[in-house]
Structures are given as structure tokens and as C-alpha cells.
Motif scaffolding. Sequence first.
Motif, PDB file in Angstrom:
ATOM      1  N   TYR A 143      -7.045  14.956  -1.316  1.00 11.57           N
ATOM      2  CA  TYR A 143      -7.383  14.220  -2.264  1.00 11.57           C
ATOM      3  C   TYR A 143      -6.570  12.622  -2.034  1.00 11.57           C
ATOM      4  N   ILE A 144      -5.321  12.962  -1.351  1.00  7.49           N
ATOM      5  CA  ILE A 144      -5.191  11.337  -1.660  1.00  7.49           C
ATOM      6  C   ILE A 144      -5.466  11.370  -0.478  1.00  7.49           C
ATOM      7  N   LEU A 145      -6.574  12.482   0.438  1.00  7.43           N
ATOM      8  CA  LEU A 145      -7.117  11.422   1.846  1.00  7.43           C
ATOM      9  C   LEU A 145      -8.799  10.796   1.202  1.00  7.43           C
ATOM     10  N   GLU A 146      -8.736  11.186  -0.150  1.00 12.80           N
ATOM     11  CA  GLU A 146     -10.228  10.480  -0.213  1.00 12.80           C
ATOM     12  C   GLU A 146      -9.773   9.082  -0.774  1.00 12.80           C
TER      13      GLU A 146
ATOM     14  N   GLU B 137       1.236  -1.361  -0.163  1.00 16.30           N
ATOM     15  CA  GLU B 137       0.375   0.256  -0.006  1.00 16.30           C
ATOM     16  C   GLU B 137       0.754   0.891  -0.148  1.00 16.30           C
ATOM     17  N   ALA B 138       1.860   0.872   0.520  1.00 16.94           N
ATOM     18  CA  ALA B 138       3.384   2.398   0.611  1.00 16.94           C
ATOM     19  C   ALA B 138       3.683   2.147  -0.516  1.00 16.94           C
ATOM     20  N   THR B 139       3.798   1.627  -2.154  1.00 15.78           N
ATOM     21  CA  THR B 139       4.419   1.851  -2.894  1.00 15.78           C
ATOM     22  C   THR B 139       2.978   2.256  -3.909  1.00 15.78           C
ATOM     23  N   LYS B 140       2.139   1.610  -3.492  1.00 17.08           N
ATOM     24  CA  LYS B 140       0.784   2.350  -4.493  1.00 17.08           C
ATOM     25  C   LYS B 140       0.133   3.628  -3.941  1.00 17.08           C
ATOM     26  N   LEU B 141       0.914   4.229  -2.802  1.00 15.47           N
ATOM     27  CA  LEU B 141       0.402   5.344  -2.341  1.00 15.47           C
ATOM     28  C   LEU B 141       1.746   6.551  -2.815  1.00 15.47           C
ATOM     29  N   SER B 142       2.678   5.994  -2.926  1.00 12.65           N
ATOM     30  CA  SER B 142       4.089   6.487  -3.522  1.00 12.65           C
ATOM     31  C   SER B 142       3.463   7.033  -5.153  1.00 12.65           C
ATOM     32  N   THR B 143       3.268   6.185  -5.958  1.00 12.96           N
ATOM     33  CA  THR B 143       2.991   6.153  -6.914  1.00 12.96           C
ATOM     34  C   THR B 143       1.809   7.304  -7.051  1.00 12.96           C
ATOM     35  N   PHE B 144       0.142   7.212  -6.364  1.00 13.50           N
ATOM     36  CA  PHE B 144      -0.258   7.892  -6.530  1.00 13.50           C
ATOM     37  C   PHE B 144       0.271   9.389  -6.390  1.00 13.50           C
ATOM     38  N   GLU B 145       1.144   9.399  -5.463  1.00 13.28           N
ATOM     39  CA  GLU B 145       1.414  10.338  -4.917  1.00 13.28           C
ATOM     40  C   GLU B 145       1.965  11.763  -5.984  1.00 13.28           C
ATOM     41  N   GLY B 146       3.070  11.186  -6.552  1.00 19.54           N
ATOM     42  CA  GLY B 146       3.816  11.633  -7.736  1.00 19.54           C
ATOM     43  C   GLY B 146       2.321  11.735  -9.131  1.00 19.54           C
ATOM     44  N   LEU B 147       1.872  11.054  -9.174  1.00 18.74           N
ATOM     45  CA  LEU B 147       0.309  11.285 -10.757  1.00 18.74           C
ATOM     46  C   LEU B 147       0.289  12.716  -9.944  1.00 18.74           C
ATOM     47  N   VAL B 148      -0.889  12.404  -8.617  1.00 18.35           N
ATOM     48  CA  VAL B 148      -0.615  14.162  -7.463  1.00 18.35           C
ATOM     49  C   VAL B 148       0.182  14.825  -8.282  1.00 18.35           C
ATOM     50  N   ALA B 149       1.613  15.065  -8.013  1.00 16.69           N
ATOM     51  CA  ALA B 149       2.214  15.963  -8.507  1.00 16.69           C
ATOM     52  C   ALA B 149       2.013  16.439  -9.676  1.00 16.69           C
TER      53      ALA B 149
ATOM     54  N   MET C  46       8.751  16.370  -3.303  1.00 15.53           N
ATOM     55  CA  MET C  46       9.809  16.395  -4.161  1.00 15.53           C
ATOM     56  C   MET C  46       9.570  15.230  -5.454  1.00 15.53           C
ATOM     57  N   LYS C  47       8.530  15.337  -5.814  1.00 18.63           N
ATOM     58  CA  LYS C  47       7.819  13.864  -6.702  1.00 18.63           C
ATOM     59  C   LYS C  47       7.571  15.671  -7.838  1.00 18.63           C
ATOM     60  N   TRP C  48       7.169  16.352  -7.250  1.00 26.69           N
ATOM     61  CA  TRP C  48       6.650  17.091  -8.219  1.00 26.69           C
ATOM     62  C   TRP C  48       7.917  18.211  -9.022  1.00 26.69           C
ATOM     63  N   ARG C  49       8.950  18.618  -8.275  1.00 27.01           N
ATOM     64  CA  ARG C  49      10.411  19.041  -7.968  1.00 27.01           C
ATOM     65  C   ARG C  49      11.445  17.842  -9.138  1.00 27.01           C
ATOM     66  N   ASN C  50      11.062  16.506  -8.957  1.00 23.77           N
ATOM     67  CA  ASN C  50      11.851  15.411 -10.263  1.00 23.77           C
ATOM     68  C   ASN C  50      11.156  15.789 -11.194  1.00 23.77           C
ATOM     69  N   PHE C  51      10.128  16.529 -10.941  1.00 23.14           N
ATOM     70  CA  PHE C  51       9.230  16.125 -12.006  1.00 23.14           C
ATOM     71  C   PHE C  51       9.527  17.281 -13.362  1.00 23.14           C
ATOM     72  N   LYS C  52       9.630  18.134 -12.778  1.00 23.29           N
ATOM     73  CA  LYS C  52       9.764  19.177 -13.380  1.00 23.29           C
ATOM     74  C   LYS C  52      11.373  19.525 -14.390  1.00 23.29           C
ATOM     75  N   HIS C  53      12.203  18.486 -13.217  1.00 16.93           N
ATOM     76  CA  HIS C  53      13.960  18.470 -13.490  1.00 16.93           C
ATOM     77  C   HIS C  53      13.857  17.560 -14.698  1.00 16.93           C
ATOM     78  N   TYR C  54      13.059  17.121 -14.979  1.00 14.75           N
ATOM     79  CA  TYR C  54      12.538  15.865 -15.454  1.00 14.75           C
ATOM     80  C   TYR C  54      12.392  16.350 -16.924  1.00 14.75           C
ATOM     81  N   LEU C  55      11.180  17.474 -17.106  1.00 16.47           N
ATOM     82  CA  LEU C  55      10.891  18.248 -18.075  1.00 16.47           C
ATOM     83  C   LEU C  55      12.756  18.779 -18.624  1.00 16.47           C
TER      84      LEU C  55
END
Length: 153
Positions: free
Chosen positions: A88-91, A51-63, A109-118
Motif C-alpha cells: 500500500y505504501i509502494l502505491e 518527502e520523508a516527512t510525508k512518508l512518515s505521516t502516511f505510515e502513521g495513518l496506515v498504522a 513503532m507508530k502502531w505501538r505509539n497509537f495503542k499506548h495513546y489510546l
Amino acid sequence: MYKLYFYDMESDSASDHDEESQQRGPIYKAKSNKVKLVITYNKKGVLVGKEATKLSTFEGLVARTMVPITYTSWLEVSEEVMEGLRQYILEKFVVDPKSRKQTLQSIGMKWRNFKHYLYAKFIKNQSKYPKANLFKPLKDYPFIKKEDWKVFV
């Protein structure tokens, strides 16, 4: 106020790369569960389990989809936006209320990584290929607004 754009990964429109390609395509859709996933923690307060892995993946999607790339720093994101992200995550997940800071840090952190990737993929090598890839992310990432991308570039 917040819009999440979900695209079906099984449709032909989302899978634009070859079957032989080993490059991972962008993730647009989280599997929808009608039941909230309960997140478990170890004694030190670290998330554990599938579930922690799924949460982490979902956080990346949200970011990627809910926080505009026009902010120059995570510190500029308003408290209202951060609370909206957390709600939204708590939903979708049952998270310990004490982990509010941890959740927001992870999204940041996931948001910054995404911006760096772009930046690395579409802007960094712009001098070698002028204007070659400037508008490609709009096709690859339809949730990025055209105006936001121009400001980001």
C-alpha cells in the motif's frame, strides 16, 4: 482485504474541537497525489527531505487504520498483513527495496505509539472515572471496530 477510511478534514464533521483549542485532532486523510513521491536517502540510508516527512505521516495513518488494535504485539502481525501494508505504501511512494525492514519497523513503532495513546487517554484513568470514556474512541476514531475496542479495553 484492507480498508482505509478517509474523512475530509475540511468538512464540519471532522473538526469537533474549538478553534481556540491548541489540541491537535486526529488525522484521517492523507492528501492524495496522483504522482508517486520519490523518497531520497543520505549516504547512511536515512530518509531525508520533505518527502520523508510525508512518508512518515502516511505510515502513521496506515498504522492506525489498517492494523487492528487487538494484536498484543507487533510480532503477532502476520507476514501477509505486513506485506499488504508495504504494498500500500509502494502505491503512493517510490521507496528503495532495501528499506523494507525500515518501513515495517516504522509502521510498527507508530502502531505501538497509537495503542499506548489510546490506553493512556481512555483506559488508564478508568478507576477515577468508571466507564466515562470507554466508548469515546469509537466516535473519535471511526475506523476502530466496536468489537476490536471491547477486546482492547
